[in-house]
Design a protein around this motif. Sequence first.
Motif, short mmCIF file in Angstrom:
data_model
loop_
_atom_site.label_atom_id
_atom_site.label_comp_id
_atom_site.label_asym_id
_atom_site.label_seq_id
_atom_site.Cartn_x
_atom_site.Cartn_y
_atom_site.Cartn_z
N ILE A 37 5.09 5.48 4.38
CA ILE A 37 5.04 4.53 3.27
C ILE A 37 6.43 4.00 2.95
O ILE A 37 6.62 2.81 2.69
N GLN B 15 7.31 1.35 5.41
CA GLN B 15 6.53 0.13 5.18
C GLN B 15 7.12 -0.69 4.04
O GLN B 15 7.32 -1.90 4.16
N VAL B 16 7.38 -0.02 2.92
CA VAL B 16 7.92 -0.73 1.77
C VAL B 16 9.29 -1.30 2.10
O VAL B 16 9.62 -2.42 1.70
N GLU C 216 9.25 -5.32 1.81
CA GLU C 216 9.77 -5.73 0.51
C GLU C 216 11.29 -5.85 0.53
O GLU C 216 11.93 -5.84 -0.52
N THR D 142 3.68 -3.26 -7.18
CA THR D 142 4.04 -3.45 -5.78
C THR D 142 3.88 -2.16 -5.00
O THR D 142 3.29 -2.13 -3.92
N ARG E 190 0.23 -0.92 -4.13
CA ARG E 190 -0.47 -1.55 -3.02
C ARG E 190 -0.29 -0.81 -1.71
O ARG E 190 -1.10 -0.95 -0.80
N TYR E 191 0.76 -0.02 -1.60
CA TYR E 191 1.04 0.70 -0.36
C TYR E 191 0.47 2.12 -0.36
O TYR E 191 0.54 2.82 0.65
N ALA F 136 -1.62 4.89 5.12
CA ALA F 136 -1.71 3.47 4.84
C ALA F 136 -1.12 2.69 6.00
O ALA F 136 -0.06 3.01 6.50
N PRO G 148 -0.45 -2.95 3.11
CA PRO G 148 -0.58 -2.91 1.65
C PRO G 148 -1.95 -3.37 1.22
O PRO G 148 -2.47 -4.34 1.75
#
Length: 451
Positions: free
Chosen positions: A238, A241-242, A246, A257, A260-261, A273, A276
Amino acid sequence: MDIQEIQSVKQRFGIIGNAPALNYAINVAMQVAATDLTVLITGESGSGKESFSKIIHSLSARKHGQFIAINCGAIPEGTIDSELFGHEKGSFTGAVDSRKGYFETTNGGTIFLDEIGEMPLGTQARLLRVLENGEFIRVGSSKTQKTDVRVVAATNVNLMDAVDKGNFREDLYYRLNTVPIYVPPLRERGTDIELLFRKFTTDFSERYRIKPLQLTEGAKQVLMSYPFPGNIRQLKNIAEQVSILESEQNKPIETETLTRYLPQQQPSNRSLALFPQTNGGTNGENFSERELLYKVLFDMRRDVNDLKKLVRDVLGDEQDGRQILNNHKDLFDSIQPDGDHPPVDTNITRFLPAPNGTGRPENPPPSETYNSHPPVQIFDDVAHDINDVTVEDVTHETEEDDSLSLERQEKEMILKALRRNNNKRKYAAQALGISERTLYRKIKQYEIDEE
Protein backbone atom coordinates in the motif's frame (compact mmCIF):
# COMPACT_ATOMS: atom_id res chain seq x y z
CA MET A 1 15.73 -6.82 28.99
CA ASP A 2 18.56 -4.59 27.72
CA ILE A 3 16.91 -1.95 25.52
CA GLN A 4 20.21 -0.80 24.02
CA GLU A 5 21.11 -4.31 22.88
CA ILE A 6 17.64 -4.78 21.40
CA GLN A 7 17.97 -1.48 19.50
CA SER A 8 21.37 -2.60 18.21
CA VAL A 9 19.85 -5.85 16.91
CA LYS A 10 17.02 -3.91 15.26
CA GLN A 11 19.47 -1.68 13.41
CA ARG A 12 21.58 -4.65 12.34
CA PHE A 13 18.66 -6.60 10.89
CA GLY A 14 16.54 -3.70 9.66
CA ILE A 15 13.66 -4.20 12.11
CA ILE A 16 11.44 -1.14 12.59
CA GLY A 17 9.22 -0.66 15.63
CA ASN A 18 9.09 -0.28 19.40
CA ALA A 19 6.04 -2.35 20.32
CA PRO A 20 6.54 -4.21 23.64
CA ALA A 21 5.53 -7.55 22.09
CA LEU A 22 8.11 -7.06 19.32
CA ASN A 23 10.85 -6.16 21.80
CA TYR A 24 10.01 -9.22 23.89
CA ALA A 25 10.24 -11.52 20.87
CA ILE A 26 13.63 -10.05 19.93
CA ASN A 27 14.85 -10.46 23.51
CA VAL A 28 13.85 -14.16 23.51
CA ALA A 29 15.66 -14.68 20.20
CA MET A 30 18.81 -13.04 21.59
CA GLN A 31 18.76 -15.21 24.73
CA VAL A 32 18.15 -18.51 22.93
CA ALA A 33 20.73 -17.78 20.21
CA ALA A 34 23.63 -18.78 22.46
CA THR A 35 22.21 -22.30 22.86
CA ASP A 36 21.53 -25.13 20.43
CA LEU A 37 17.88 -25.47 21.42
CA THR A 38 15.27 -25.93 18.72
CA VAL A 39 13.08 -22.86 18.25
CA LEU A 40 9.53 -22.63 16.90
CA ILE A 41 8.56 -19.19 15.58
CA THR A 42 4.83 -18.59 15.25
CA GLY A 43 2.98 -15.67 13.71
CA GLU A 44 0.78 -14.66 10.83
CA SER A 45 1.98 -14.66 7.25
CA GLY A 46 3.94 -11.53 6.41
CA SER A 47 4.78 -10.64 10.03
CA GLY A 48 8.57 -11.08 9.57
CA LYS A 49 9.29 -14.51 11.05
CA GLU A 50 12.36 -15.14 8.86
CA SER A 51 14.14 -12.12 10.39
CA PHE A 52 14.07 -13.84 13.77
CA SER A 53 15.67 -16.99 12.37
CA LYS A 54 18.53 -14.83 11.05
CA ILE A 55 18.91 -13.17 14.44
CA ILE A 56 19.21 -16.55 16.12
CA HIS A 57 21.80 -17.81 13.63
CA SER A 58 23.90 -14.61 13.54
CA LEU A 59 24.15 -14.33 17.32
CA SER A 60 24.98 -18.02 17.85
CA ALA A 61 28.27 -19.93 17.84
CA ARG A 62 27.22 -21.24 14.41
CA LYS A 63 27.32 -17.78 12.80
CA HIS A 64 30.31 -18.80 10.64
CA GLY A 65 28.46 -21.92 9.44
CA GLN A 66 25.94 -22.08 6.64
CA PHE A 67 22.38 -20.77 7.00
CA ILE A 68 19.68 -22.19 4.71
CA ALA A 69 16.03 -21.11 4.64
CA ILE A 70 13.62 -23.69 3.21
CA ASN A 71 9.92 -23.21 2.51
CA CYS A 72 8.42 -26.64 3.19
CA GLY A 73 5.21 -25.73 1.40
CA ALA A 74 7.04 -24.90 -1.84
CA ILE A 75 8.77 -28.28 -2.28
CA PRO A 76 6.69 -31.10 -3.83
CA GLU A 77 5.93 -34.00 -1.53
CA GLY A 78 7.71 -36.47 -3.80
CA THR A 79 11.03 -34.62 -3.68
CA ILE A 80 11.20 -33.03 -0.22
CA ASP A 81 12.92 -36.09 1.35
CA SER A 82 15.60 -35.96 -1.32
CA GLU A 83 16.05 -32.19 -0.87
CA LEU A 84 16.43 -32.42 2.90
CA PHE A 85 18.28 -35.73 3.34
CA GLY A 86 19.82 -36.47 -0.08
CA HIS A 87 19.53 -39.60 -2.23
CA GLU A 88 21.64 -42.37 -3.76
CA LYS A 89 22.14 -42.97 -7.45
CA GLY A 90 19.27 -44.96 -8.94
CA SER A 91 17.05 -44.62 -5.85
CA PHE A 92 14.22 -43.27 -8.03
CA THR A 93 13.54 -42.31 -11.62
CA GLY A 94 15.80 -39.42 -12.57
CA ALA A 95 18.37 -40.02 -9.82
CA VAL A 96 21.32 -40.30 -12.19
CA ASP A 97 23.82 -39.34 -9.48
CA SER A 98 24.11 -39.34 -5.71
CA ARG A 99 23.17 -36.06 -4.06
CA LYS A 100 23.75 -34.53 -0.67
CA GLY A 101 20.76 -33.10 1.15
CA TYR A 102 20.51 -29.85 3.09
CA PHE A 103 21.06 -31.55 6.45
CA GLU A 104 24.34 -32.91 5.13
CA THR A 105 25.62 -29.75 3.43
CA THR A 106 24.61 -27.52 6.35
CA ASN A 107 26.51 -29.56 8.95
CA GLY A 108 27.62 -27.11 11.65
CA GLY A 109 25.11 -24.47 10.55
CA THR A 110 21.43 -23.62 10.85
CA ILE A 111 18.40 -24.71 8.84
CA PHE A 112 15.28 -22.57 8.88
CA LEU A 113 12.20 -24.64 8.03
CA ASP A 114 9.47 -22.17 7.11
CA GLU A 115 5.84 -23.33 6.87
CA ILE A 116 6.70 -26.46 8.85
CA GLY A 117 3.00 -27.28 9.06
CA GLU A 118 3.03 -28.10 5.32
CA MET A 119 5.64 -30.86 5.73
CA PRO A 120 4.37 -34.37 4.80
CA LEU A 121 3.97 -36.90 7.63
CA GLY A 122 6.67 -39.21 6.26
CA THR A 123 9.18 -36.37 6.18
CA GLN A 124 8.13 -35.38 9.71
CA ALA A 125 9.25 -38.81 10.97
CA ARG A 126 12.67 -38.36 9.34
CA LEU A 127 13.00 -34.87 10.82
CA LEU A 128 12.12 -36.14 14.29
CA ARG A 129 15.03 -38.60 14.10
CA VAL A 130 17.41 -35.79 13.17
CA LEU A 131 16.23 -33.66 16.09
CA GLU A 132 16.47 -36.49 18.61
CA ASN A 133 19.66 -38.30 17.52
CA GLY A 134 21.29 -36.12 14.88
CA GLU A 135 20.93 -39.03 12.42
CA PHE A 136 19.48 -39.31 8.94
CA ILE A 137 19.45 -41.75 6.02
CA ARG A 138 19.61 -40.77 2.38
CA VAL A 139 16.74 -41.83 0.14
CA GLY A 140 17.61 -45.24 -1.32
CA SER A 141 20.35 -45.94 1.24
CA SER A 142 20.57 -48.01 4.40
CA LYS A 143 23.58 -46.21 5.83
CA THR A 144 22.96 -43.95 8.82
CA GLN A 145 24.80 -40.64 8.75
CA LYS A 146 25.38 -38.03 11.44
CA THR A 147 24.84 -34.30 11.23
CA ASP A 148 25.16 -31.35 13.61
CA VAL A 149 22.50 -28.90 12.47
CA ARG A 150 20.39 -26.50 14.45
CA VAL A 151 16.74 -26.36 13.38
CA VAL A 152 14.64 -23.22 13.58
CA ALA A 153 11.07 -23.77 12.41
CA ALA A 154 8.24 -21.34 11.67
CA THR A 155 4.53 -21.63 10.96
CA ASN A 156 1.51 -19.39 10.46
CA VAL A 157 -1.01 -22.10 11.42
CA ASN A 158 -2.01 -23.58 14.76
CA LEU A 159 0.05 -26.78 14.94
CA MET A 160 -2.02 -28.16 17.82
CA ASP A 161 -5.09 -28.04 15.59
CA ALA A 162 -3.07 -29.85 12.92
CA VAL A 163 -2.10 -32.45 15.54
CA ASP A 164 -5.76 -32.96 16.47
CA LYS A 165 -6.62 -33.44 12.78
CA GLY A 166 -3.81 -35.95 12.27
CA ASN A 167 -1.86 -33.70 9.91
CA PHE A 168 1.12 -33.14 12.23
CA ARG A 169 2.98 -35.45 14.58
CA GLU A 170 2.47 -34.62 18.24
CA ASP A 171 5.96 -35.81 19.25
CA LEU A 172 7.53 -33.60 16.58
CA TYR A 173 5.49 -30.62 17.75
CA TYR A 174 6.82 -30.88 21.31
CA ARG A 175 10.35 -31.46 20.01
CA LEU A 176 10.21 -28.34 17.85
CA ASN A 177 8.50 -26.20 20.47
CA THR A 178 11.40 -26.25 22.93
CA VAL A 179 11.57 -22.45 22.87
CA PRO A 180 8.55 -20.69 21.31
CA ILE A 181 8.78 -17.19 19.86
CA TYR A 182 5.58 -15.35 18.97
CA VAL A 183 5.90 -12.60 16.37
CA PRO A 184 3.01 -10.14 16.84
CA PRO A 185 0.88 -9.19 13.83
CA LEU A 186 1.03 -5.62 12.60
CA ARG A 187 -2.38 -4.68 14.04
CA GLU A 188 -0.99 -5.35 17.57
CA ARG A 189 2.00 -3.05 17.15
CA GLY A 190 0.31 0.35 17.45
CA THR A 191 2.45 3.27 16.26
CA ASP A 192 4.88 0.85 14.55
CA ILE A 193 2.49 0.95 11.60
CA GLU A 194 3.19 4.63 11.01
CA LEU A 195 6.95 4.13 11.42
CA LEU A 196 6.97 1.31 8.87
CA PHE A 197 4.81 3.27 6.45
CA ARG A 198 7.20 6.21 6.67
CA LYS A 199 10.18 3.90 6.15
CA PHE A 200 8.65 2.27 3.04
CA THR A 201 7.60 5.58 1.47
CA THR A 202 11.01 7.14 2.18
CA ASP A 203 12.84 4.19 0.63
CA PHE A 204 10.56 4.34 -2.40
CA SER A 205 11.05 8.10 -2.87
CA GLU A 206 14.83 7.75 -2.65
CA ARG A 207 14.87 4.89 -5.12
CA TYR A 208 12.78 6.70 -7.73
CA ARG A 209 13.72 10.28 -6.80
CA ILE A 210 10.24 11.50 -6.02
CA LYS A 211 8.97 13.65 -3.20
CA PRO A 212 8.34 11.63 0.00
CA LEU A 213 4.74 11.49 1.19
CA GLN A 214 3.31 12.89 4.39
CA LEU A 215 0.06 11.96 6.12
CA THR A 216 -2.41 14.19 7.95
CA GLU A 217 -3.22 13.30 11.56
CA GLY A 218 -6.54 11.85 10.46
CA ALA A 219 -4.87 9.67 7.83
CA LYS A 220 -2.39 8.42 10.44
CA GLN A 221 -5.26 7.34 12.68
CA VAL A 222 -6.96 5.53 9.80
CA LEU A 223 -3.70 3.78 8.95
CA MET A 224 -3.07 2.62 12.52
CA SER A 225 -6.65 1.43 13.01
CA TYR A 226 -6.62 -0.76 9.88
CA PRO A 227 -6.15 -4.50 10.73
CA PHE A 228 -3.71 -5.31 7.86
CA PRO A 229 -4.48 -9.02 7.37
CA GLY A 230 -1.42 -9.24 5.10
CA ASN A 231 0.76 -7.61 7.79
CA ILE A 232 4.07 -5.99 6.78
CA ARG A 233 3.87 -7.23 3.17
CA GLN A 234 0.49 -5.57 2.73
CA LEU A 235 1.61 -2.33 4.38
CA LYS A 236 4.61 -2.11 2.05
CA ASN A 237 2.37 -2.83 -0.94
CA ILE A 238 0.00 0.00 0.00
CA ALA A 239 2.83 2.41 0.83
CA GLU A 240 4.36 1.94 -2.62
CA GLN A 241 0.98 2.33 -4.33
CA VAL A 242 0.27 5.61 -2.58
CA SER A 243 3.81 6.83 -3.25
CA ILE A 244 3.61 6.37 -7.00
CA LEU A 245 -0.02 7.33 -7.57
CA GLU A 246 -0.13 10.36 -5.27
CA SER A 247 3.43 11.62 -5.83
CA GLU A 248 2.21 14.77 -7.61
CA GLN A 249 0.31 16.04 -4.59
CA ASN A 250 1.94 19.01 -2.92
CA LYS A 251 0.12 18.53 0.37
CA PRO A 252 -0.14 15.75 2.97
CA ILE A 253 -2.32 12.75 2.12
CA GLU A 254 -5.85 13.21 3.45
CA THR A 255 -7.99 10.56 5.13
CA GLU A 256 -10.27 10.16 2.10
CA THR A 257 -7.32 9.65 -0.24
CA LEU A 258 -5.66 7.01 1.95
CA THR A 259 -8.95 5.17 2.52
CA ARG A 260 -9.26 4.46 -1.20
CA TYR A 261 -6.11 2.33 -1.04
CA LEU A 262 -7.24 0.23 1.92
CA PRO A 263 -9.29 -2.87 0.98
CA GLN A 264 -12.67 -3.22 2.64
CA GLN A 265 -12.43 -5.01 5.95
CA GLN A 266 -14.05 -8.36 5.23
CA PRO A 267 -13.17 -11.50 7.23
CA SER A 268 -12.94 -13.65 4.09
CA ASN A 269 -10.96 -11.12 2.06
CA ARG A 270 -7.23 -11.72 2.49
CA SER A 271 -6.09 -10.16 -0.78
CA LEU A 272 -3.92 -7.08 -1.15
CA ALA A 273 -5.17 -3.88 -2.70
CA LEU A 274 -4.30 -3.65 -6.38
CA PHE A 275 -5.99 -0.38 -7.31
CA PRO A 276 -7.47 2.47 -5.27
CA GLN A 277 -11.13 1.88 -4.55
CA THR A 278 -13.79 4.52 -5.18
CA ASN A 279 -16.84 5.40 -3.16
CA GLY A 280 -19.02 6.07 -6.14
CA GLY A 281 -19.35 8.78 -8.75
CA THR A 282 -21.90 11.42 -9.48
CA ASN A 283 -23.76 9.10 -11.83
CA GLY A 284 -24.28 6.50 -9.09
CA GLU A 285 -22.02 3.88 -10.61
CA ASN A 286 -19.53 2.11 -8.36
CA PHE A 287 -16.01 1.07 -9.33
CA SER A 288 -16.84 -2.51 -10.33
CA GLU A 289 -19.66 -1.35 -12.63
CA ARG A 290 -17.33 1.01 -14.46
CA GLU A 291 -14.74 -1.75 -14.80
CA LEU A 292 -17.37 -4.00 -16.37
CA LEU A 293 -18.49 -1.23 -18.70
CA TYR A 294 -14.89 -0.75 -19.89
CA LYS A 295 -14.52 -4.47 -20.40
CA VAL A 296 -17.69 -4.66 -22.48
CA LEU A 297 -16.53 -1.74 -24.62
CA PHE A 298 -13.17 -3.41 -25.22
CA ASP A 299 -14.81 -6.70 -26.16
CA MET A 300 -17.13 -4.99 -28.63
CA ARG A 301 -14.77 -2.47 -30.22
CA ARG A 302 -14.78 -4.21 -33.63
CA ASP A 303 -18.53 -4.74 -33.65
CA VAL A 304 -19.92 -1.49 -32.25
CA ASN A 305 -20.93 -0.03 -35.67
CA ASP A 306 -23.18 -2.89 -36.71
CA LEU A 307 -24.59 -3.48 -33.24
CA LYS A 308 -25.51 0.17 -32.97
CA LYS A 309 -27.27 0.04 -36.35
CA LEU A 310 -29.17 -3.05 -35.25
CA VAL A 311 -30.45 -1.40 -32.07
CA ARG A 312 -31.32 1.76 -34.01
CA ASP A 313 -33.38 -0.21 -36.53
CA VAL A 314 -35.17 -2.20 -33.82
CA LEU A 315 -36.07 0.87 -31.74
CA GLY A 316 -36.65 3.27 -34.64
CA ASP A 317 -39.33 1.33 -36.58
CA GLU A 318 -41.57 -1.22 -34.90
CA GLN A 319 -42.38 -3.26 -37.98
CA ASP A 320 -38.79 -3.34 -39.20
CA GLY A 321 -37.66 -4.21 -35.70
CA ARG A 322 -39.94 -7.25 -35.59
CA GLN A 323 -38.69 -8.34 -39.02
CA ILE A 324 -35.06 -8.11 -37.98
CA LEU A 325 -35.69 -10.16 -34.84
CA ASN A 326 -37.57 -12.80 -36.86
CA ASN A 327 -34.67 -13.04 -39.31
CA HIS A 328 -32.22 -13.68 -36.49
CA LYS A 329 -34.10 -15.89 -34.03
CA ASP A 330 -30.96 -17.91 -33.34
CA LEU A 331 -29.31 -14.80 -31.83
CA PHE A 332 -32.15 -13.98 -29.43
CA ASP A 333 -33.24 -17.22 -27.79
CA SER A 334 -35.38 -15.67 -25.09
CA ILE A 335 -37.38 -13.10 -27.13
CA GLN A 336 -41.19 -13.40 -26.87
CA PRO A 337 -43.80 -11.13 -28.60
CA ASP A 338 -45.29 -8.76 -26.04
CA GLY A 339 -47.54 -5.77 -26.79
CA ASP A 340 -46.49 -3.10 -29.23
CA HIS A 341 -42.76 -3.46 -28.66
CA PRO A 342 -40.90 -6.76 -28.95
CA PRO A 343 -39.20 -7.47 -25.62
CA VAL A 344 -35.46 -7.91 -25.96
CA ASP A 345 -33.43 -10.21 -23.73
CA THR A 346 -31.89 -8.21 -20.91
CA ASN A 347 -28.77 -10.31 -21.20
CA ILE A 348 -28.29 -8.74 -24.64
CA THR A 349 -29.55 -5.18 -24.19
CA ARG A 350 -27.22 -4.53 -21.31
CA PHE A 351 -24.30 -5.03 -23.69
CA LEU A 352 -25.72 -2.88 -26.54
CA PRO A 353 -25.20 0.89 -26.98
CA ALA A 354 -28.20 3.08 -26.18
CA PRO A 355 -30.22 4.49 -29.09
CA ASN A 356 -29.60 8.04 -27.91
CA GLY A 357 -26.06 7.84 -29.28
CA THR A 358 -24.38 8.19 -25.88
CA GLY A 359 -22.80 4.76 -26.18
CA ARG A 360 -23.92 3.88 -22.65
CA PRO A 361 -26.21 0.92 -21.87
CA GLU A 362 -29.77 1.70 -20.88
CA ASN A 363 -29.60 -1.05 -18.25
CA PRO A 364 -26.06 -1.13 -16.82
CA PRO A 365 -25.05 -4.65 -15.76
CA PRO A 366 -25.28 -5.20 -12.01
CA SER A 367 -22.07 -5.41 -10.00
CA GLU A 368 -22.89 -9.03 -9.08
CA THR A 369 -22.18 -10.03 -12.68
CA TYR A 370 -18.62 -8.77 -12.38
CA ASN A 371 -18.05 -10.04 -8.85
CA SER A 372 -18.98 -13.58 -9.87
CA HIS A 373 -16.44 -13.51 -12.68
CA PRO A 374 -13.05 -15.14 -12.09
CA PRO A 375 -10.16 -12.84 -11.24
CA VAL A 376 -8.95 -12.13 -14.75
CA GLN A 377 -6.94 -9.10 -15.81
CA ILE A 378 -9.33 -6.73 -17.44
CA PHE A 379 -6.87 -3.93 -18.15
CA ASP A 380 -4.13 -6.07 -19.73
CA ASP A 381 -3.96 -3.88 -22.83
CA VAL A 382 -5.68 -0.64 -21.91
CA ALA A 383 -3.84 1.70 -24.27
CA HIS A 384 -4.43 -0.50 -27.30
CA ASP A 385 -8.10 -1.02 -26.50
CA ILE A 386 -8.86 2.65 -25.91
CA ASN A 387 -7.24 3.63 -29.18
CA ASP A 388 -9.65 1.34 -31.00
CA VAL A 389 -12.79 2.83 -29.43
CA THR A 390 -12.98 6.24 -31.10
CA VAL A 391 -15.82 8.51 -32.16
CA GLU A 392 -14.85 8.08 -35.78
CA ASP A 393 -15.27 4.32 -35.51
CA VAL A 394 -18.79 4.73 -34.13
CA THR A 395 -20.13 7.43 -36.40
CA HIS A 396 -18.68 6.54 -39.82
CA GLU A 397 -21.09 4.00 -41.19
CA THR A 398 -20.48 2.92 -44.77
CA GLU A 399 -22.19 0.60 -47.16
CA GLU A 400 -19.43 -1.95 -46.57
CA ASP A 401 -20.62 -2.37 -42.97
CA ASP A 402 -23.89 -3.83 -44.23
CA SER A 403 -22.02 -6.81 -45.65
CA LEU A 404 -20.91 -7.96 -42.21
CA SER A 405 -23.28 -10.62 -41.02
CA LEU A 406 -24.52 -10.88 -37.48
CA GLU A 407 -23.38 -14.48 -37.39
CA ARG A 408 -19.82 -13.38 -38.07
CA GLN A 409 -20.00 -10.75 -35.34
CA GLU A 410 -21.33 -13.25 -32.86
CA LYS A 411 -18.62 -15.76 -33.73
CA GLU A 412 -15.92 -13.13 -33.23
CA MET A 413 -17.35 -12.15 -29.84
CA ILE A 414 -17.44 -15.79 -28.73
CA LEU A 415 -13.84 -16.29 -29.86
CA LYS A 416 -12.69 -13.22 -27.95
CA ALA A 417 -14.55 -14.26 -24.81
CA LEU A 418 -13.01 -17.74 -24.95
CA ARG A 419 -9.52 -16.35 -25.48
CA ARG A 420 -9.84 -13.90 -22.60
CA ASN A 421 -10.99 -16.67 -20.26
CA ASN A 422 -8.51 -19.38 -21.31
CA ASN A 423 -11.21 -21.38 -23.12
CA LYS A 424 -13.24 -21.81 -19.91
CA ARG A 425 -16.82 -22.01 -21.18
CA LYS A 426 -18.39 -21.15 -17.85
CA TYR A 427 -16.55 -17.85 -17.52
CA ALA A 428 -16.82 -17.02 -21.21
CA ALA A 429 -20.59 -17.47 -20.99
CA GLN A 430 -20.71 -15.13 -17.97
CA ALA A 431 -18.72 -12.52 -19.85
CA LEU A 432 -21.09 -12.74 -22.84
CA GLY A 433 -24.22 -12.66 -20.68
CA ILE A 434 -25.57 -16.00 -21.96
CA SER A 435 -26.01 -19.43 -20.47
CA GLU A 436 -23.28 -22.03 -20.70
CA ARG A 437 -25.66 -24.30 -22.61
CA THR A 438 -26.31 -21.60 -25.21
CA LEU A 439 -22.56 -21.01 -25.56
CA TYR A 440 -21.97 -24.73 -26.12
CA ARG A 441 -24.60 -24.76 -28.87
CA LYS A 442 -23.04 -21.71 -30.53
CA ILE A 443 -19.59 -23.31 -30.43
CA LYS A 444 -20.98 -26.33 -32.23
CA GLN A 445 -22.93 -24.16 -34.68
CA TYR A 446 -19.88 -22.14 -35.74
CA GLU A 447 -17.48 -25.09 -35.49
CA ILE A 448 -15.17 -23.16 -33.17
CA ASP A 449 -11.94 -24.90 -32.27
CA GLU A 450 -11.41 -24.34 -28.54
CA GLU A 451 -7.80 -25.56 -28.63
